[in-house]
Design a protein around this motif. Structure first.
Motif, PDB file in Angstrom:
ATOM      1  N   VAL A   1       0.837  -1.210   0.000  1.00  0.00           N
ATOM      2  CA  VAL A   1       0.000   0.000   0.000  1.00  0.00           C
ATOM      3  C   VAL A   1       0.867   1.254   0.000  1.00  0.00           C
ATOM      4  CG1 VAL A   1      -1.947  -1.138   1.122  1.00  0.00           C
ATOM      5  CG2 VAL A   1      -0.164  -0.089   2.532  1.00  0.00           C
TER       6      VAL A   1
ATOM      7  N   GLU B   1      -0.754   3.925  -2.123  1.00  0.00           N
ATOM      8  CA  GLU B   1      -1.930   4.504  -1.486  1.00  0.00           C
ATOM      9  C   GLU B   1      -1.543   5.460  -0.372  1.00  0.00           C
ATOM     10  OE1 GLU B   1      -1.493   1.488  -2.334  1.00  0.00           O
ATOM     11  OE2 GLU B   1      -3.252   0.695  -3.381  1.00  0.00           O
TER      12      GLU B   1
ATOM     13  N   TYR C   1     -12.578   9.841   0.357  1.00  0.00           N
ATOM     14  CA  TYR C   1     -11.120   9.943   0.435  1.00  0.00           C
ATOM     15  C   TYR C   1     -10.715  10.787   1.641  1.00  0.00           C
ATOM     16  CZ  TYR C   1     -10.073   7.788  -4.069  1.00  0.00           C
ATOM     17  OH  TYR C   1      -9.909   6.901  -5.079  1.00  0.00           O
TER      18      TYR C   1
ATOM     19  N   SER D   1     -11.188   8.854   4.773  1.00  0.00           N
ATOM     20  CA  SER D   1     -10.217   7.774   4.960  1.00  0.00           C
ATOM     21  C   SER D   1      -8.881   8.273   5.492  1.00  0.00           C
ATOM     22  CB  SER D   1     -10.011   7.036   3.635  1.00  0.00           C
ATOM     23  OG  SER D   1      -9.384   7.885   2.694  1.00  0.00           O
TER      24      SER D   1
ATOM     25  N   GLN E   1     -13.188   2.689  -5.612  1.00  0.00           N
ATOM     26  CA  GLN E   1     -11.881   2.704  -4.946  1.00  0.00           C
ATOM     27  C   GLN E   1     -11.930   3.550  -3.673  1.00  0.00           C
ATOM     28  OE1 GLN E   1      -8.718   4.323  -7.294  1.00  0.00           O
ATOM     29  NE2 GLN E   1      -7.125   3.789  -5.836  1.00  0.00           N
TER      30      GLN E   1
ATOM     31  N   LEU F   1     -11.205   2.129   0.012  1.00  0.00           N
ATOM     32  CA  LEU F   1     -10.122   2.684   0.824  1.00  0.00           C
ATOM     33  C   LEU F   1     -10.633   3.093   2.195  1.00  0.00           C
ATOM     34  CD1 LEU F   1      -7.149   3.598   0.943  1.00  0.00           C
ATOM     35  CD2 LEU F   1      -7.863   5.793  -0.003  1.00  0.00           C
TER      36      LEU F   1
END
Length: 734
Positions: free
Chosen positions: A333, A336, A396, A399, A629, A633
């Motif tokens: 990851v 990410e 996002y 997260s 996605q 996430l």
């Protein structure tokens, strides 16, 4: 008298001789007598009658004797036939390829063929008619040809066999010495007798073993090929913690040469190697991991991150298998994490961009109010498309929120979230205004906390007021009212925007006053005021009092929308204004009666602790890759395992491959090829049973909502609110 002289048991010839003798004596006496009374003749008559009776009796006896002889002949024939039938039955049973035995209703052996004893030769001498079934079972359990199951004594085997005997029909397999197998089937007849058949299935068992071994080899090759083609590194350990399988990615991610991987290596060796190159993030320690591996109880899934300097970050997930072994997967990851850091750095710029986008959407709202039915449909479609990127942006941000520690960063994150919420509400308002124009309008009256709405509006309009040098003041209000949250926010938004736009200097005050069971929402300004003759005109479409105001600052639709929305909700709208003294717009809304209970309502947007969804399996079906996605996430950050798919076919394939039932489902309403979310949920629940599910959609039409209600499904609108998403996925709230 006759019975005293003649014995009925004597042969007929002897009885006849006696009768003839009696007749002769009587005749002689008749001839010699001189009795004048005729006594001799009377005796003669009686003798004649007696002779007739004797003749009848003789004939009856002859007929009875003939019948008895016929019966004896038939009985002899029947006995011969029975003996022949028994012999034929024994010969037929003997020709059977299976072992056969018959026990009567009292449990005694009636007959059996020679094959019945061939599987246990040491029982042949005991298989005699009359053998009790319990004795037969005891002798069989002690036979040296019987292979008892593991950890089972002969006495236990006999008890289990007698227990099976209580069933009317039973079938089981016996393992005999020499790797031989016999299938025993036992059946009860209508009259309570028991028939036992023994069939040799040794060849079948051995063939099945060969086929199973071949299939296992094929499956092992398939598993090996599958492991080598997945992005994650995978290691498989048995219940003793010994390595049984792996792929090349595991060695590459852990920087361990493949030569060091071998079957049977203990997990502790790999853990020590990991500990020398990686640092485990969080409170988890290597000892905790070792304890989890060594546990003999059912182990909950384990998830953690480990980092090697600044160049690599791995997500590690460990799950127990049914045989007490476990599988560990490693996901890189690093990219990410880098994206999350870049997103955090761009957070400040994002707030300004969102604000600019908000202003653009306000101008677009003015255009939408003049649109016809065709434009209304366009607005609805555009609103749906805008929800996709906005939903991804919100998720996002959510997260990465847990990664922020500085107070100023958290404050900026909160402002960005509020700005995105404002954009979401504006999009909802665009759709609602198009409905107002089309005549198909619905309201959703709920318990609305005003504090949240006023805080959002303050963050939204504070920059506008500051640019004009105005003092914008919001009086705190903790009241909860009964209204439509989207429309009441739009009403206040238009009133505040109108006050700032037409107030050249001074201040704008926003607050609320309680009047009995209602709350009066007020927007006050120190602007030029409105003449009495114009106070009705300002609520008309495209009417502006200040002709010098540019089109970019509004097309005169804001107050018209306020007027329509208040009428729709049944909220009285008032205006008090004098030239040179400013204006006061008042909207009266019902106050929630049980305010104490409402005070316990959860208000989305407030700061929360990080949700914990460890071990939950969430199925996500969403055809938009960016939104899919983003949701994945976010849920990974909360500790959930996400099975994401763009359509039903991929979702069913992944569930079948994993052989797993999801704990919850999030399904987009409008998928590709005309497939809808309720269709997907219906097919999955048909196979796996009822699973908690939510429809996620940017379509707010009544047709969509009616379809979901008809199928018993609740809707979560896009952009998705992380707080509402958490409330659905948290088991205690479900």
């Amino acid at each position: 008298m006759t019975h005293a002289l003649i014995d009925p048991s004597d042969p007929l010839e002897r009885q006849n001789r006696k009768l003839m003798k009696i007749i002769e004596v009587l005749m002689r006496r008749v001839e010699q007598t001189t009795d004048d009374g005729g006594v001799a003749y009377a005796h003669f008559e009686r003798a004649v009658m007696l002779e007739d009776q004797i003749g009848d009796r003789t004939r009856d006896l002859e007929r009875a004797l003939n019948l008895l002889n016929d019966s004896n002949a038939q009985l002899a024939t029947a006995i011969r036939q029975a003996e022949r039938a028994r012999s034929d039955l024994a010969n037929a049973i003997e020709t059977l390829q299976e072992g056969f035995a018959l026990f009567d209703s009292d449990g005694h052996l009636v007959m059996n063929n020679s094959r019945f004893g061939m599987y246990m030769p040491d029982l042949v001498a005991r298989l005699r008619p009359g053998l009790n079934f319990a004795s037969y079972v005891r002798h069989a359990s002690e036979s040296r040809f019987l292979e008892l199951p593991d950890a089972q004594t002969s006495r236990e085997w006999a008890a289990r066999r007698l227990q099976l005997h209580q069933e009317k029909h039973v079938m089981f397999n016996l393992n005999l010495t020499g790797d031989c197998w016999v299938q025993v089937s036992e059946h009860r007849t209508r009259d309570g007798q028991t028939v036992i058949l023994q069939t040799d299935i040794t060849d079948i068992i051995r063939l099945e073993r060969r086929e199973r071994g071949k299939m296992l080899d094929d499956q092992a090759q398939l598993v090996r090929a599958t492991l080598e083609h997945i992005d994650q590194g995978v290691c498989i350990f048995d219940r003793a913690g010994q390595l049984r399988g792996w792929n090349q990615n595991a060695g590459g991610m852990l920087s361990i040469p493949l030569a060091h991987f071998r079957v049977g290596i203990q997990f502790d060796v790999i853990l020590r190697r990991i500990g020398s190159d990686f640092q485990i993030e969080g409170i988890l320690t290597p000892d905790d991991i070792a304890t989890w591996v060594a546990s003999t109880d059912r182990r909950a899934p384990l998830r953690f991150y480990m980092r090697s300097g600044a160049r690599k970050t791995l997500e590690v997930f460990a799950r127990q298998m049914p045989d007490q072994g476990f599988v560990i997967s490693f996901s890189d990851v690093t990219a990410e994490r880098a994206a999350a850091r870049a997103l955090a750095q761009a957070n400040e710029r994002l707030e300004q961009r969102v604000l600019e986008r908000t202003l653009e959407l306000e101008d677009a709202l003015g255009d939408a109010e003049r649109a016809n039915a065709s434009k209304s449909r366009f607005v609805a479609a555009a609103s749906h498309d805008l929800r996709q990127p906005l939903s991804a942006a919100r998720l996002y941000l959510a997260s990465i929120q847990e990664e922020l520690t500085r107070a100023d960063h958290l404050a900026l994150m909160d402002k960005a979230q509020r700005a995105l919420t404002s954009v979401e509400d504006i999009i909802d308002a665009l759709l609602d205004i198009s409905r107002l124009e089309s005549g198909h309008v619905e309201v959703d009256v709920t318990h609305v906390p005003l504090g949240r709405i006023l805080d959002q509006l303050q963050d939204e309009f504070a920059p506008h007021a500051a640019l004009k040098g105005l003092e914008l003041r919001f009086v705190p209000c903790g009241g909860i009212v009964e209204t439509d949250a989207s429309y009441i926010r739009r009403i206040l938004q238009n009133l505040i925007a109108n006050a700032i736009r037409y107030t050249p200097s001074g201040k704008v005050l926003v607050g609320a006053r309680r009047r009995g069971r209602t709350l009066r929402l007020e927007v006050r300004d120190t602007g030029p005021g409105i003449a009495p003759g114009d106070q009705d005109k300002i609520f008309q479409e495209f009417h502006r009092l200040d002709a010098h105001v540019s089109a970019a600052e509004g097309m005169g639709l804001g107050l018209a929308i306020v007027d329509r929305a208040c009428a729709l909700l049944g909220h009285p709208l008032e205006l008090r204004s004098d030239l040179g003294c400013g204006s006061v717009f008042t909207v009266t809304v019902p106050l929630l009666h049980n305010a104490r209970a409402a005070g316990a309502l959860d208000i989305p947007g407030h700061q929360r602790g990080r949700p914990t969804l460890d071990g939950q399996i969430v199925l996500l079906v969403e055809n938009d890759p960016d939104l899919r996605q983003a949701i994945t996430l976010l849920l990974h950050g909360w500790g959930a395992d996400v099975i994401d798919a763009p359509d039903l076919a991929v979702a069913m394939a992944q569930l079948d491959d994993l052989d797993i039932r999801p704990d919850a489902m999030l399904v987009d309403y409008e998928l590709d090829d005309g497939v809808t979310g309720p269709d997907v949920i219906a097919q999955i629940t048909t196979r796996y049973g009822t699973v908690p599910a939510r429809i996620i959609t940017g379509h707010l039409s009544e047709k969509v909502r009616a379809h979901c209600r008809a199928t018993g499904l609740e809707v979560m609108t896009k952009p998705l609110d992380p707080a509402l998403l958490e409330g659905f996925l948290t088991p205690d709230h479900r």
